[in-house]
Scaffold this active site. Structure first.
Site, PDB file in Angstrom:
ATOM      1  N   CYS A 102     -52.122 -16.175  -4.118  1.00 49.39           N
ATOM      2  CA  CYS A 102     -52.111 -14.884  -3.432  1.00 49.39           C
ATOM      3  C   CYS A 102     -50.889 -14.097  -3.861  1.00 49.39           C
ATOM      4  CB  CYS A 102     -52.112 -15.070  -1.922  1.00 49.39           C
ATOM      5  SG  CYS A 102     -52.076 -13.491  -1.056  1.00 49.39           S
ATOM      6  N   GLY A 103     -51.106 -12.946  -4.479  1.00 51.01           N
ATOM      7  CA  GLY A 103     -50.004 -12.129  -4.972  1.00 51.01           C
ATOM      8  C   GLY A 103     -49.226 -11.436  -3.872  1.00 51.01           C
ATOM      9  N   HIS A 104     -49.933 -10.823  -2.915  1.00 53.09           N
ATOM     10  CA  HIS A 104     -49.198 -10.079  -1.885  1.00 53.09           C
ATOM     11  C   HIS A 104     -48.372 -11.030  -1.026  1.00 53.09           C
ATOM     12  CE1 HIS A 104     -52.087 -11.226   1.344  1.00 53.09           C
ATOM     13  NE2 HIS A 104     -51.101 -10.863   2.138  1.00 53.09           N
ATOM     14  N   ASP A 286     -59.119  -6.853   1.167  1.00 58.20           N
ATOM     15  CA  ASP A 286     -57.690  -6.848   0.866  1.00 58.20           C
ATOM     16  C   ASP A 286     -57.187  -5.415   0.895  1.00 58.20           C
ATOM     17  OD1 ASP A 286     -55.113  -7.267  -0.017  1.00 58.20           O
ATOM     18  OD2 ASP A 286     -55.704  -8.648  -1.617  1.00 58.20           O
ATOM     19  N   GLY A 291     -52.835  -9.113  -5.769  1.00 60.17           N
ATOM     20  CA  GLY A 291     -51.976  -9.556  -6.862  1.00 60.17           C
ATOM     21  C   GLY A 291     -52.594 -10.597  -7.775  1.00 60.17           C
ATOM     22  N   SER A 292     -53.314 -11.574  -7.213  1.00 61.81           N
ATOM     23  CA  SER A 292     -53.915 -12.588  -8.080  1.00 61.81           C
ATOM     24  C   SER A 292     -55.011 -11.987  -8.949  1.00 61.81           C
ATOM     25  CB  SER A 292     -54.458 -13.756  -7.247  1.00 61.81           C
ATOM     26  OG  SER A 292     -55.350 -13.302  -6.248  1.00 61.81           O
TER      27      SER A 292
END
Length: 334
Positions: A102-104, A286, A291-292
């Site tokens: 998970c990017g965020h 989202d 981010g991913s």
């Protein structure tokens, strides 16, 4: 006993830190989560699914959570922290289960882990390196080690006026121009087939343009018409998710599942940008630019010849669009 007193004495109380990244929440569990069994992070993830999923539901769903809640469970010791290859581990969770990247949440965790001094929560906090105003955190996620760079003050606090950056693990395109047939009972429009791409950025995504999906007007930035897009994304997630041959990971079977559907709209992303709307898990939207999936989309853009190594592209969500500093930017590095 009084209801409030009974709740106050409960041994199942958990403490969390609440953070936002470009509008998307991250609920970080800092106290009260049971010890996870297993010698690897993926084994601990399986143990959490099998033995503590009730806790995930309590944290993510109403009345404590909501339809857009996202969580991060810190794991101080993993096989990679013990080997000196990572500083701390994490399990990500959402309305349906446990994700692999998970990017965020990685961005939120970077700031939080730099700003905490709690050595019970983060035993290796004092081992973090700081060079030229950047503090580096090696986060062991289920997909591998993510290298986070957090701008910091001279006192060692994160700087909110500068962006956090991270370098994820290898991203790749699994399938270009996959044509899927839409059964008549799952169609959201007259289209019987849809062409899309499947790419991996710590998790697998189906990536499709709004026009190809049957929405010539693109992604609605005022949130109108999201119902039909949600239906389309749910159908695609089920159809593509059943095609296991396009969801192969080179090392880990636990990562071989379709996490989300990213609908893209290049016309509304600004200069050298792209607007996206991601439906993941059980229809969760989202709010951030995901981010991913930015990692996955960068890999796809490289393969399509639309981006070169070292070139940056801006990725927007319907929440970040028009708000300075809220977009995500991505580029490919070796």
């Amino acid at each position: 006993m009084d209801t409030f007193q009974a709740a106050s004495l409960s041994r199942s109380t958990m403490q969390t830190i609440e953070m936002h990244t470009s509008g998307e929440p991250t609920r970080i569990v800092v106290r009260g989560y049971p010890e996870l069994q297993g010698s690897t992070l993926l084994e601990k993830r399986r143990y959490a699914k099998d033995h503590h999923d009730d806790i995930r539901r309590q944290l993510m769903l109403e009345p404590r959570g909501h339809s857009g809640m996202y969580g991060a469970i810190l794991v101080p010791d993993t096989e990679l922290t013990l080997a000196g290859e990572a500083d701390i581990g994490v399990l990500f969770c959402h309305n349906e289960g446990y994700s692999t990247m998970c990017g965020h949440a990685t961005i939120a965790l970077g700031r939080f882990l730099v700003d905490t001094r709690d050595e019970v929560l983060f035993p290796r906090r004092n081992e973090l390196r700081t060079v030229n105003g950047q503090t580096f955190v090696r986060l062991h996620a289920p997909c591998g080690v993510v290298h986070i760079s957090v701008p910091t003050t001279a006192e060692g606090r994160s700087r909110s006026d500068l962006p956090v950056q991270f370098v994820g693990g290898p991203s790749f395109v699994s399938k270009r121009d996959l044509v899927v047939s839409i059964p008549s009972n799952q169609r959201w429009s007259s289209k019987a087939e849809v062409r899309l791409d499947v790419a991996y950025g710590g998790a697998f995504y189906a990536i499709v343009s709004a026009e190809e999906l049957g929405f010539p007007e693109g992604i609605p930035v005022d949130n109108s018409g999201l119902g039909r897009m949600a239906s389309a994304a749910a159908a695609l997630k089920e159809i593509v998710g059943a095609q296991k041959d396009v969801l192969k990971h080179p090392h880990e079977q636990d990562l071989e599942f379709l996490y989300g559907v990213m609908i893209v709209d290049a016309a509304k992303g600004g200069d050298n940008g792209e607007l996206g709307l991601c439906f993941f898990a059980d229809g969760q939207i989202d709010r951030s630019p995901t981010g991913s999936c930015v990692m996955a989309r960068v890999a796809l853009a490289i393969e399509q010849g639309k981006l070169r190594e070292g070139e940056w592209r801006t990725y927007e969500s319907v929440v970040s669009l028009g708000k300075a500093g809220n977009a995500f930017r991505g580029c490919a590095v070796k």
